[in-house]
Design a protein around this motif. Sequence first.
Motif, mmCIF file in Angstrom:
data_model
loop_
_atom_site.group_PDB
_atom_site.id
_atom_site.type_symbol
_atom_site.label_atom_id
_atom_site.label_comp_id
_atom_site.label_asym_id
_atom_site.label_seq_id
_atom_site.Cartn_x
_atom_site.Cartn_y
_atom_site.Cartn_z
ATOM 1 N N ARG A 198 0.839 -1.202 0.000
ATOM 2 C CA ARG A 198 0.000 0.000 0.000
ATOM 3 C C ARG A 198 0.872 1.249 0.000
ATOM 4 O O ARG A 198 1.833 1.339 0.764
ATOM 5 N N ASN A 200 0.494 5.576 -0.076
ATOM 6 C CA ASN A 200 -0.341 6.777 0.007
ATOM 7 C C ASN A 200 0.548 8.008 -0.041
ATOM 8 O O ASN A 200 1.627 8.026 0.573
ATOM 9 N N TYR A 227 -3.439 10.593 -2.941
ATOM 10 C CA TYR A 227 -3.376 9.516 -3.931
ATOM 11 C C TYR A 227 -3.119 8.208 -3.201
ATOM 12 O O TYR A 227 -2.258 8.136 -2.318
ATOM 13 N N LYS A 228 -3.854 7.174 -3.557
ATOM 14 C CA LYS A 228 -3.720 5.879 -2.907
ATOM 15 C C LYS A 228 -3.494 4.797 -3.960
ATOM 16 O O LYS A 228 -4.156 4.773 -4.999
ATOM 17 N N LEU A 229 -2.583 3.900 -3.657
ATOM 18 C CA LEU A 229 -2.284 2.786 -4.560
ATOM 19 C C LEU A 229 -2.179 1.500 -3.747
ATOM 20 O O LEU A 229 -1.577 1.489 -2.675
ATOM 21 N N TYR A 231 -1.092 -2.545 -4.430
ATOM 22 C CA TYR A 231 -0.482 -3.433 -5.416
ATOM 23 C C TYR A 231 -0.351 -4.834 -4.828
ATOM 24 O O TYR A 231 -0.013 -4.999 -3.659
ATOM 25 N N LEU A 289 -3.344 -3.976 -9.426
ATOM 26 C CA LEU A 289 -3.163 -2.566 -9.131
ATOM 27 C C LEU A 289 -4.512 -1.891 -8.967
ATOM 28 O O LEU A 289 -5.437 -2.115 -9.733
ATOM 29 N N LYS A 290 -4.604 -1.088 -7.928
ATOM 30 C CA LYS A 290 -5.824 -0.322 -7.735
ATOM 31 C C LYS A 290 -5.426 1.029 -7.155
ATOM 32 O O LYS A 290 -4.768 1.103 -6.122
ATOM 33 N N SER A 291 -5.759 2.108 -7.842
ATOM 34 C CA SER A 291 -5.376 3.426 -7.353
ATOM 35 C C SER A 291 -6.532 4.391 -7.508
ATOM 36 O O SER A 291 -7.391 4.224 -8.376
ATOM 37 N N ASN A 293 -6.969 8.345 -8.052
ATOM 38 C CA ASN A 293 -6.206 9.541 -8.363
ATOM 39 C C ASN A 293 -6.681 10.769 -7.596
ATOM 40 O O ASN A 293 -5.939 11.714 -7.416
#
Length: 390
Positions: A198, A200, A227-229, A231, A289-291, A293
Motif C-alpha cells: 500500500r 499513500n 493519492y492511494k495505490l 499493489y 493494481l488499484k489506485s 487519483n
Amino acid sequence: MKKFLLTVAAMALTVGVYAQDVVSATEAKAAAEESAQATAAAAEAAAAAEAPAPETPKYWKKGFDVSLTGTQNFISSETKWSSAWYDGGNSSLSGLGEFKGWFNYEGPQGLMWDNLVELKYGVNTTFSKDEAGRAWHLSDDKTAYSTKLGYAIGKGWHVAMNADLQTTLCDNFITVDADRAKVDAMNALSAAAFSPLRFNTGIGVDWKYANEAKNVELSVYIAPYAYKLVYVNDKRVFRNLDGDGNMILSSISDGVGIGQTITDKEAYDAAIAIQDYETAMKYIKPNDLKSYNVGSRFDVQYRQKFNDYVSLESRLQFYTNYVGIEVDWEIIANFKVWKLLTARISVNPRYDSTVAEKTLDNGKTMSGWDQAKLQLKEVVSIGLAYRFEK
C-alpha cells in the motif's frame, strides 16, 4: 665660597634623592597596575573556563522503541499421565517482535522533516496441526515507512507533503479447519511477499502541538489532495470459503479489495457448474493494481507520557475517494512493570468501503459499502521493551 659650594652640593644631593624617590614611586605604581590587570585577566579566564558552553540548538530528534513480548498458556490433555482440563481449551504460545524508529528534523529556516520506520512480526501456535498440517501461523507481518516534508507558515502550521509505504514480507496462509479442508483450501492465502503493498501520498497542511511539561505531542495532517495505490505481486488463485460457507475461487487481490477479472465468463460458469475448479481457475485473472487519483485524507497522531510507568500512543488515519471511506485507528497503552519488563495493550479497529465492486457467481453485484465490515485486532502482551531518545 666654601660654604656656598657645600650648600649647592647639599641641594643637588637632596634633589637627586627626591628624583630617585619619584622614579621609584612611579615604577612601583606601574608595576602595581600591571599586576592588577594580570590578576583581572586571570580571573576572567577562570570564570570563562568555569562557565558552561552555550548549548547548540538541537534540530534533530531521534529515537527508537524495541520490544519482544509473548504469551503462553498450558492446558492439560488426555494422556497417560494427565486428563483433559475440566472445561476444555488448548495450550498456546505466541510471540511478537516490534521496532519503531524515528528521526525528525525541525530547522531554524522553517523546514520540517519527519520520518518513521515500523517493523512488526508475530507468530502463534496451539501446538496442534490444522487440516493443512501447519502448526505455526503468522499473527503479524508489517513493514512500513512514512515521511512528511513541510515548511512553516505560522505558529505550529506547515505546508506539507507526505508519503506512506506499507507491505508484508511472508506468506500468510488462512487457518484450515475441517470445513475448509473439504473444499481443499490448503493453499488459501491472506498475504504474501509485497502482496499487498500500500502506498499513500498527499499534499496539504500539518499542525503540530507539543507541551513538554505535560509530555504531550500532537500532529494533525490534512491533505485535500491524496493519492492511494494498492499493489499485489502474488497472482495465485485458490479455493476458499465466503462468509456464508460457500466455496469460491479467490486470490489475495480479491481479498484486499482490488478484485479479479474473469477472462471467459461462459467457460468459467460451465466449469463451476460441474465443480471443475481446476479448470475454472484458469479463467481467473487477479488484478494487481488499484489506485484512486483523487481523494482526501487526514492523519492524527497523539502521544502522551503520563508518568514513568504509563504512556499512550494513538494514530488515526482517514481516507476517502468520495465513493467510500477507509479508517484505520491504532491505540497502544504501554505499562512499565519493572525496569525493562513492560505490558502492552493494543487495539486496532479498521473499516474500508473503498474496495472494488465485486460480481458474485449468482450475478449479484456488491459495492464497497456492501462488502465493508468492521475489522478488529486486539493484543495484550507482556515482555521486554527498551526506549532510546536523543
